[in-house]
Design an enzyme around this catalytic site. Structure first.
Site, PDB file in Angstrom:
ATOM      1  N   GLU A   1      45.300  70.368  61.511  1.00  0.00           N
ATOM      2  CA  GLU A   1      46.132  69.824  60.422  1.00  0.00           C
ATOM      3  C   GLU A   1      47.529  69.444  60.906  1.00  0.00           C
ATOM      4  OE1 GLU A   1      47.790  71.254  56.106  1.00  0.00           O
ATOM      5  OE2 GLU A   1      46.093  72.315  56.970  1.00  0.00           O
ATOM      6  N   ASP A   2      48.079  70.228  61.833  1.00  0.00           N
ATOM      7  CA  ASP A   2      49.495  70.069  62.192  1.00  0.00           C
ATOM      8  C   ASP A   2      49.753  69.471  63.575  1.00  0.00           C
ATOM      9  OD1 ASP A   2      49.950  71.200  59.770  1.00  0.00           O
ATOM     10  OD2 ASP A   2      50.461  73.186  60.513  1.00  0.00           O
TER      11      ASP A   2
END
Length: 744
Positions: free
Chosen positions: A90-91
């Site tokens: 996600e990051d």
């Protein structure tokens, strides 16, 4: 940052990771240790430039989540490795394909379940609900996704103080609405309790601080009392040859608050704030008998409250929880809650699913938790609504309190509370549910909307001629029953619509009219229907008959229908514009700002929500509705947690900027000891002394106790608090509280 600070941070990061490895010492070999190191190195690389809102290196978060997964939930190396890298996809630039290549398919699937949905922002769809739905879709394949997500949420809640207030409220509401009940259902009681307490800390900070302070002030005295009480219990159990340990337990802050609200009592009137837990050393074959023997010893010496006995040993909860709970009268006239369980039961209660897996099978060969997961699969497979509907359905069916129902042969079935015989019949088999004609409960015929109670024995009467009815949807609470009824009704509706289409085409051809697409659309508009399918259905059901069809054709032929429709629509629009103009003019007479919204403190039109009727001075927020613009809600509104949890993107910060005098109605609940002239005293203080209008009053007494509702008209929160303060001083009045409506 200086070199010394960077070095200190690196040292702290390594120290935290080494502590994590120590918690895994008895659950890993050299290969597992290598897996955790690779996961740690990947996480450190992916998050190297990122910091949390608190200013700490981001890597602290995945390490702490992994520690919770290992130490507090008790999962193995793969789960801990997944927890370390749960935010990587996600990051950062790493993809799921990279995760599968670097680790394996198992870990990649877990990370996929933990990765949030990305896509177009839609005001009408709850992103939180969609994330929750996606996460649950992985449950039937791998429950580790849920367990890691709960650990992630717990650490976020533990570090929530660094977030801005509106984010705290949104995250805490979401936690209270979704994650705490889920932790409870999976059996993670410690995590569930901490999530609830931390949520209360941010949703009702004043209430939280007050209860914490009161608990602290009474803790020493309670601890001394419980120690003295435990001495007696130890003595009696040792005399009977038991091996055991006793733990003291404090009721959670959230549970105390919930009980105060549900029972309408103050802190001092909650009698089971403190309890003891007896944990018996017992062999598997003697567990039940040893627990009941310990219960017998306790109740031989201390009088039990028979209404407070809870037997979750004979009928464990769906999440595997087993325990005996009773409340007894201890020395000096104090009620004490006593919980009795074995070591195995205690481990399942503390560690939930992870411990339950260790002791997986019950006497029937299938665990209660497996049954619950099968019910989740049914909800997921039959879900036809949007994400918010799904979450509501999930909570209603799978997180509700349970009742225990018996079949005619004596088999036990677990259903959500408020279930009916129809829910029971569909839980047996879909075909039984669809053919249900009637039901007997405990040998007596009952209607199909009868609400079942624990211990009921239910017999279903079926008929091959029976078909589901539309009103059955009002009788059921389980998703299995609801979805099967909807499916059967849709199927029947489609068949009728197909017949109706043939009938309509035949009738139109008979009068030499071609059933064109345009003509069908005109008919849909004429009969005020949604679409052509509904038209065909109504023709098939003979709701639209020959006379109505002739009338339509006459209007069509004369061209009058088209003309009339335009005139009506034109006039209605005209009237609507006039009404809006008048409303605006009336609002102009009272033009001073009352509420401003958002970080820029802008003024928008709004309506007061009827569920909570906020008044000036209350903590409030705005909610952008789909059809009625902005509605203003009290922060403690019954709908607050639901709205904050499911529709955070439609929440607006709001505050009062004027206390210009205006009248607002508020409902007060008043309780106490019934005395002569009480109603007269109440009305005199409100009307004569405080000059407050009473809109309605309803006070009823029963056996010397009274309870009533008073609707008063006040100017703002301070004005209302003054009224409440004066009423509390009346002799015999025990409590006066402001009441909000139930959740919509």
């Amino acid at each position: 940052m200086t070199e010394a600070e960077i070095e200190a941070e690196e040292k702290e990061i390594n120290s935290r990771f080494n502590h994590l490895l120590k918690t895994m010492k008895d659950r890993m070999d050299k290969e597992d240790r290598d897996l955790l190191k690779r996961a740690f190195n990947l996480a450190r690389d992916a998050h190297s430039e990122v910091r949390r809102k608190s200013g700490e290196p981001y890597i602290y978060h995945p390490i702490e989540v992994a520690r919770i997964v290992s130490e507090e939930i008790g999962l193995g190396p793969k789960s801990v490795a997944s927890a370390l890298i749960h935010d990587v996809v996600e990051d950062s630039d790493y993809t799921l394909e990279d995760i599968e290549r670097l680790f394996d398919e198992d870990i990649a699937r877990i990370i996929d379940g933990l990765t949030k949905i990305s896509g177009i922002f839609d005001m009408d769809v709850s992103l939180q609900a969609e994330n929750f739905q996606k996460m649950l879709l992985t449950l039937s394949d791998d429950i580790r996704v849920i367990l890691i997500k709960l650990a992630d949420r717990l650490h976020n809640m533990r570090t929530l103080e660094s977030m801005p207030q509106h984010k705290q409220l949104k995250i805490a509401s979401e936690t209270l609405y979704l994650y705490a009940p889920l932790a409870h259902r999976i059996g993670l009681y410690n995590i569930k309790t901490e999530l609830e307490d931390l949520s209360l800390k941010y949703t009702e900070p004043e209430v939280y601080r007050d209860i914490v302070l009161r608990l602290k002030n009474s803790q020493n005295e309670a601890h001394r009392y419980l120690s003295d009480f435990s001495k007696y219990i130890r003595k009696y159990l040792k005399e009977e040859g038991f091996e055991f340990e006793i733990k003291e337990r404090t009721k959670s802050i959230y549970s105390i608050r919930k009980k105060m609200l549900s029972q309408g009592v103050g802190f001092d009137e909650i009698y089971d704030k403190f309890a003891i837990r007896i944990i018996v050393n017992s062999s598997p074959e003697r567990e039940k008998s040893d627990c009941w023997r310990a219960y017998s010893i306790v109740t031989d010496h201390f009088r039990p409250n028979t209404e407070r006995l809870r037997d979750w040993i004979s009928a464990p909860k769906a999440n595997g929880y087993e325990s005996l709970h009773t409340t007894v009268m201890g020395p000096a006239g104090h009620w004490v809650e006593v919980q009795i369980r074995t070591k195995r039961m205690d481990e399942v209660a503390e560690r939930g699913y992870a411990a339950h897996w260790k002791y997986k099978e019950d006497s029937s060969g299938q665990s209660k938790l497996d049954e619950w997961i099968n019910r989740i699969r049914e909800v997921l497979e039959n879900n036809e609504g949007n994400a918010v509907d799904f979450v509501d359905e999930f909570k209603m069916n799978l997180m509700a309190d349970e009742i225990y129902i018996f079949t005619p042969k004596g088999d036990l079935m677990i259903l959500p509370s408020s279930s009916t015989p129809l829910d029971f019949s569909f839980s047996i088999h879909t075909d039984v549910g669809l053919k249900t004609l009637g039901a007997k409960v405990n040998g007596r015929l009952v209607p199909l909307n009868y609400r079942l109670k624990s211990g009921d024995q239910v017999e279903i009467i079926t008929s091959q001629k029976q078909k589901p009815k539309e009103d059955w949807l009002n009788y059921v609470v389980t998703s299995k029953a609801r979805n099967n009824i909807k499916s059967a009704l849709k199927s029947e509706r489609r068949e009728i619509a197909d017949d109706g289409k043939e009938i309509l085409e035949r009738k139109l051809k008979y009068i030499k009219v071609k059933p064109s697409k345009n003509l069908i659309q005109e008919m849909v508009k004429y009969f005020h229907l949604k679409n052509s399918t509904e038209l065909y259905y109504k023709v098939g059901m003979q709701i639209i008959d020959n006379a109505q069809l002739k009338e339509f054709m006459r209007d069509q032929n004369q061209g009058f229908y088209s003309y009339l429709r335009k005139r009506i629509i034109g006039r209605s629009k005209n009237d609507l514009n006039k009404a809006k103009k008048k409303e605006k003019e009336e609002a102009g007479a009272d033009d001073q700002k009352f509420i401003v919204f958002g970080p820029d403190e802008q003024e928008f039109d709004y309506k007061i929500a009827k569920c909570c009727n906020p008044i000036p001075g209350d903590d409030v927020f705005g909610f952008i509705t789909a059809t009625e613009g902005i509605k203003l809600h009290h922060k403690n509104c019954p709908n607050s947690v639901y709205l904050q949890s499911n529709f955070a993107q439609r929440i607006l910060r709001a505050k009062w900027v004027s206390t210009k005098k205006k009248e607002y109605s508020s409902v007060l609940v008043i309780r106490g000891i019934d005395t002569v002239g009480l109603v007269n005293k109440v009305t005199q203080i409100i009307s004569n002394d405080l000059h407050v209008n009473i809109r309605s009053i309803n006070i009823a007494g029963d056996e010397g106790i009274f309870e009533g509702l008073i609707t008063v008209v006040v100017q703002d929160k301070l004005h209302l608090e003054k009224v409440i303060e004066r009423l509390r001083k009346i002799e015999g009045v025990s409590s006066v509280e402001r009441r909000f409506a139930e959740r919509d």
